[in-house]
Design a protein around this motif. Structure first.
Motif, PDB file in Angstrom:
ATOM      1  N   ASN A  12       0.820  -1.221   0.000  1.00  0.00           N
ATOM      2  CA  ASN A  12       0.000   0.000   0.000  1.00  0.00           C
ATOM      3  C   ASN A  12       0.851   1.269   0.000  1.00  0.00           C
ATOM      4  OD1 ASN A  12      -2.496  -1.384   0.035  1.00  0.00           O
ATOM      5  ND2 ASN A  12      -2.381  -1.624   2.249  1.00  0.00           N
TER       6      ASN A  12
ATOM      7  N   LYS B 227      -5.168  -5.846  -5.712  1.00  0.00           N
ATOM      8  CA  LYS B 227      -6.430  -5.207  -6.073  1.00  0.00           C
ATOM      9  C   LYS B 227      -6.144  -3.889  -6.789  1.00  0.00           C
ATOM     10  CE  LYS B 227      -8.891  -8.414  -4.098  1.00  0.00           C
ATOM     11  NZ  LYS B 227      -9.660  -9.369  -4.922  1.00  0.00           N
TER      12      LYS B 227
ATOM     13  N   GLU C 133      -7.286  -0.163  -6.077  1.00  0.00           N
ATOM     14  CA  GLU C 133      -8.746  -0.107  -5.984  1.00  0.00           C
ATOM     15  C   GLU C 133      -9.212   0.682  -4.762  1.00  0.00           C
ATOM     16  OE1 GLU C 133     -10.975  -3.696  -6.163  1.00  0.00           O
ATOM     17  OE2 GLU C 133     -10.051  -4.364  -8.039  1.00  0.00           O
ATOM     18  N   ASP C 134      -8.566   0.478  -3.638  1.00  0.00           N
ATOM     19  CA  ASP C 134      -8.978   1.151  -2.414  1.00  0.00           C
ATOM     20  C   ASP C 134      -8.894   2.658  -2.553  1.00  0.00           C
ATOM     21  OD1 ASP C 134      -9.771   1.005   0.434  1.00  0.00           O
ATOM     22  OD2 ASP C 134      -7.798   1.877   0.789  1.00  0.00           O
TER      23      ASP C 134
ATOM     24  N   ASP D 295     -11.789   3.867  -4.787  1.00  0.00           N
ATOM     25  CA  ASP D 295     -13.066   3.850  -4.074  1.00  0.00           C
ATOM     26  C   ASP D 295     -13.182   5.014  -3.088  1.00  0.00           C
ATOM     27  OD1 ASP D 295     -13.719   1.554  -5.442  1.00  0.00           O
ATOM     28  OD2 ASP D 295     -13.147   0.192  -3.821  1.00  0.00           O
ATOM     29  N   LYS D 296     -12.085   5.348  -2.438  1.00  0.00           N
ATOM     30  CA  LYS D 296     -12.110   6.425  -1.452  1.00  0.00           C
ATOM     31  C   LYS D 296     -12.055   7.807  -2.090  1.00  0.00           C
ATOM     32  CE  LYS D 296      -9.963   3.883   2.389  1.00  0.00           C
ATOM     33  NZ  LYS D 296      -8.751   3.769   3.254  1.00  0.00           N
TER      34      LYS D 296
END
Length: 358
Positions: free
Chosen positions: A92, A113, A233-234, A237-238
């Motif tokens: 991350n 992801k 992806e995270d 989305d955020k």
């Protein structure tokens, strides 16, 4: 001084209209970490040959968020190329990255992801160079020879496909795993017989320290390499609004990089990477800028990723099937193309490698 009720409402309305007219700003501090699966000469934090390299050298992302003090852009360049980018995604440490086809597919196969947002550096040619005194004349002559390329990169898979087309496999050669700098040193000293690569090999040949005997340029475009902008992806989305603006910036860089009147200025900008301008001119000779710098996720690109995934498993580079179903996310790119009036600026190609409508 007290404001009348009417005046207060007018002031509030003015502020509301101003907010609507401005790009969506981040309310909380956000650092956008952007990776690049390459690094410039002598570890310079720049690259060349792609619209993503233009975005970095031309500070397109920084300009996009110049009026948002809560958003900071951080760039990271990886000598370890695509595999190192995958490691950073896994931890991350990255939100977006320029990455080649094979390592991004390996990352997907291993459960990372990510989403593929737009192409950058698609249709890049690969070159085969041999030691200056070598009697190697063709790809077929590589049998039994020491051949260098960097494992796990899109150049690795392209090299295997070229070998296959010439009746060879990796088992028929002695593979030497080297990055660009190591390849230059080994080929110059003739510790290896040949190497697959791009601008570093063109530069070496220009100095008389090697000979380029083959390039995918002008050959079947499916022998070339592809790359693009991948995002976590995270983060998407955020921060969908920020994601859109990042894609906008990359598309603007792609547009400028595709405009032929900018060719000289483009190579000058990419020269920040340390690659000599004449080498860049050679690298892009006989190619339209728009062909090499298109951001489109067209049928050719998608089919190439599908084929690369299948080939990667066939050649033992990944252990399981990898599906691209749901991986490509073109909505941000399509929104940018519409917003910037670029729906017809680049030509889309079919899976057969031919322009659509031709």
């Amino acid at each position: 001084m007290k404001l009348s009720h009417f005046t207060r409402r007018a002031v509030l309305a003015t502020f509301a209209l101003a907010a609507l007219a401005s790009p969506a700003l981040s309310e909380e501090p956000v650092t956008i970490n952007v990776g690049y699966a390459a690094i410039g000469l002598d570890n310079r934090p720049y690259a060349e040959g792609t619209s993503a390299a233009t975005a970095r050298a031309g500070e397109y992302l920084e300009k996009e968020f110049a009026n948002d003090p809560n958003v900071k852009i951080e760039w990271f360049f990886f000598k370890g190329a695509g595999p190192a980018v995958n490691e950073a995604f896994a931890n991350n440490q990255l939100d977006f990255a320029y990455q080649g086809d094979l390592p991004s597919l390996i990352g997907r196969a291993n459960g990372l992801k990510t989403k593929y947002l737009l192409a950058s550096g698609a249709r890049k040619p690969l070159y085969l160079a041999v030691a200056k005194d070598s009697d190697i004349k063709s790809v077929a002559d590589l049998k039994g020879k020491k051949v260098a390329y960097q494992r796990g990169t899109n150049g690795h898979l392209a090299a295997i496909k070229i070998l296959e087309a010439n009746g060879l496999t990796e088992k028929d050669i002695q593979v030497i795993n080297l990055d660009s700098a190591g390849t230059v040193a080994a080929l110059t000293s003739q510790d290896i017989d040949a190497a697959f690569g791009d601008t570093t090999l063109i530069n070496l040949a220009a100095k008389g320290s090697a000979k380029v005997i083959y390039t995918t340029k002008g050959d079947d475009p499916r022998f070339g390499r592809n790359a693009g902008i991948i995002a976590r992806e995270d983060f998407i989305d955020k921060h969908p609004e920020i994601t859109q603006r990042v894609v906008d910036a990359f598309v603007k860089a792609a547009q400028w990089s595709s405009d032929e009147p900018n060719r000289a200025a483009l190579f000058e900008l990419w020269h920040k990477s340390g690659t000599p301008i004449p080498i860049l001119e050679d690298y892009f000779s006989n190619d339209k800028l728009a062909y090499r710098n298109s951001p489109l996720v067209d049928a050719l690109l998608v089919s190439q990723y599908v084929e690369q995934g299948a080939k990667a498993k066939e050649f033992g580079l990944i252990r399981r099937d990898v599906s691209v179903e749901g991986w490509f996310e073109p909505k941000y790119l399509n929104a940018s193309l519409e917003k910037l009036g670029l729906q017809n600026f680049w030509r889309a190609y079919g899976a057969n490698g031919k322009p659509l409508g031709s």
